[in-house]
Design a protein around this motif. Structure first.
Motif, mmCIF file in Angstrom:
data_model
loop_
_atom_site.group_PDB
_atom_site.id
_atom_site.type_symbol
_atom_site.label_atom_id
_atom_site.label_comp_id
_atom_site.label_asym_id
_atom_site.label_seq_id
_atom_site.Cartn_x
_atom_site.Cartn_y
_atom_site.Cartn_z
ATOM 1 N N THR A 1 -131.314 19.232 -76.370
ATOM 2 C CA THR A 1 -131.561 20.696 -76.169
ATOM 3 C C THR A 1 -130.390 21.245 -76.949
ATOM 4 N N LEU A 2 -130.484 22.564 -77.012
ATOM 5 C CA LEU A 2 -129.415 23.369 -77.696
ATOM 6 C C LEU A 2 -129.565 24.986 -77.363
ATOM 7 N N GLY A 3 -128.718 25.377 -76.526
ATOM 8 C CA GLY A 3 -128.918 27.043 -76.443
ATOM 9 C C GLY A 3 -129.835 27.345 -75.482
ATOM 10 N N GLY A 4 -130.315 26.415 -74.722
ATOM 11 C CA GLY A 4 -131.463 26.569 -73.761
ATOM 12 C C GLY A 4 -132.711 26.427 -74.359
ATOM 13 N N PHE A 5 -132.893 25.890 -75.555
ATOM 14 C CA PHE A 5 -134.195 25.281 -76.210
ATOM 15 C C PHE A 5 -134.255 23.806 -76.342
ATOM 16 N N GLU A 6 -135.373 23.411 -76.007
ATOM 17 C CA GLU A 6 -135.736 22.212 -76.201
ATOM 18 C C GLU A 6 -136.310 21.895 -77.697
ATOM 19 N N LEU A 7 -135.437 20.738 -78.199
ATOM 20 C CA LEU A 7 -135.469 20.768 -79.913
ATOM 21 C C LEU A 7 -136.618 19.873 -80.219
#
Length: 360
Positions: free
Chosen positions: A185-191
């Protein structure tokens, strides 16, 4: 993840890394002085630094290896440290290739009373420039015959790998780190599968930003050190303190190296060091999941990269690249430039923390 650490453990990690970096930097400096592995700056204002040992980033490799041996059970520390080693090895190869001289370039001064064109530059009366581009090399002989310029010195230009080769190696480092699966995850997003290109872009961008800014005593180490310390503060205030170790390691590496690298530097980090710091900072930001603050804290090198890209795209014209050398070229002292860059980095970090507190 295993090997969670309390505050005392993290303090010990910081002190261990700091002391290891100071010791290994001192040791590497002694060896390189004897072996005459030294820098020969191509910027005329920095020619007095010739003979200063370079490739000091080798000390980072020793210090990181020591950390890996002591903290092998802590997965985040282990993965970030290994990827820093990989980055450092790529930088070390660049440095070793750079020990071979590719060509000797003339340094000329405008001896006329008028502005003359040399290559892409407009050279003021009394101004010194390096004859670097094919266009400048084709023009300089005529200017010498006309008595408008005079050769005042020569500088050796080191051999460098092709840009594509460098980028490929940096992409491979990014792939290695993405394949660990630690970044999901990064910045609140599932990658999901996007983790691979996101990690590659982050590693690639950060390596080149730190590498470009590494051109004055203490500049790169100071900026990455300040950014890393404030990332620790940010995580402590708004995240999980247990995620701080990667940034503690980076902070200690930078502070330990600054003991010898602050003005006047007695050793330079070279590509080995800048690749370690660039790779490590990107990996730490990704692992700790603080992309917005992480990018803001590294704003000074990022802006410097943008300015250099505009110069290379012929949108703007710099007498010397990158921007900090241009400022020095126009009379701003090295210490003032470094302190200004450090100050702006500090300001950006404070703005980021205050914005998180009161706006987001």
């Amino acid at each position: 993840m295993c090997g969670k650490m309390n505050n005392t453990d993290m303090l010990i990690l910081f002190l261990v890394t700091l002391c290891a970096t100071i010791f290994f930097t001192w040791y590497v400096k002694r060896i390189f002085l004897r072996a005459r592995i030294a820098d020969n700056p191509i910027v005329s204002e920095h020619r007095h630094k010739s003979g200063t040992p370079t490739m000091g980033g080798v000390a980072f490799l020793f210090a990181i290896s020591f950390v890996i041996a002591a903290y092998y059970q802590n997965i985040p520390i282990l993965l970030v440290s290994f990827i820093m080693l990989a980055g450092g090895i790529v930088g070390l190869v660049d440095d070793l290739i750079g020990l071979k001289v590719k060509e000797i370039q003339k340094v000329v001064v405008n001896t006329s009373d008028e502005v003359i064109a040399l290559g892409r530059l407009d050279v003021e009366p009394g101004e010194e420039v390096r004859v670097a581009t094919p266009k400048a090399k084709a023009e300089v002989d005529d200017l010498l015959k006309e008595g408008k310029v005079e050769v005042i010195g020569e500088v050796p230009i080191k051999t460098e790998p092709e840009e594509l080769e460098k980028i490929v190696c940096q992409i491979v480092i990014g792939i290695f780190f993405a394949l660990t699966g630690i970044v999901t995850t990064l910045g609140g997003f599932e990658l999901g599968l996007l983790a691979i290109p996101v990690v590659i872009i982050a590693i690639l961008g950060c390596i080149n930003a730190v590498n470009l800014i590494d051109g004055m005593d203490g500049l790169a180490a100071g900026i990455v050190g300040i950014a890393s310390i404030f990332c620790c503060v940010y995580i402590y205030l708004f995240g999980h303190a247990s995620l701080m170790p990667p940034f503690l390691i980076l902070s200690a590496l930078c502070l330990g190296f600054l003991v010898f690298n602050k003005y006047p530097a007695s050793i330079f980090m070279g590509d080995t060091g800048s690749f370690v710091l660039g790779t490590g900072y990107a990996a730490a930001v990704l692992v700790c999941d603080i992309p917005y603050f992480g990018v803001l804290a590294l704003g000074v090198p990022i802006i410097s990269v943008i300015v250099s890209l505009l110069h290379r795209a012929h949108i703007i014209k710099l007498p010397v690249e990158p921007l900090h050398h241009t400022l020095n070229h126009y009379g701003m002292s090295e210490t003032k430039i470094v302190l200004t860059y450090w100050g702006v980095t500090l300001l950006l970090c404070v703005i980021g923390i205050l914005a998180k507190m009161y706006l987001f």
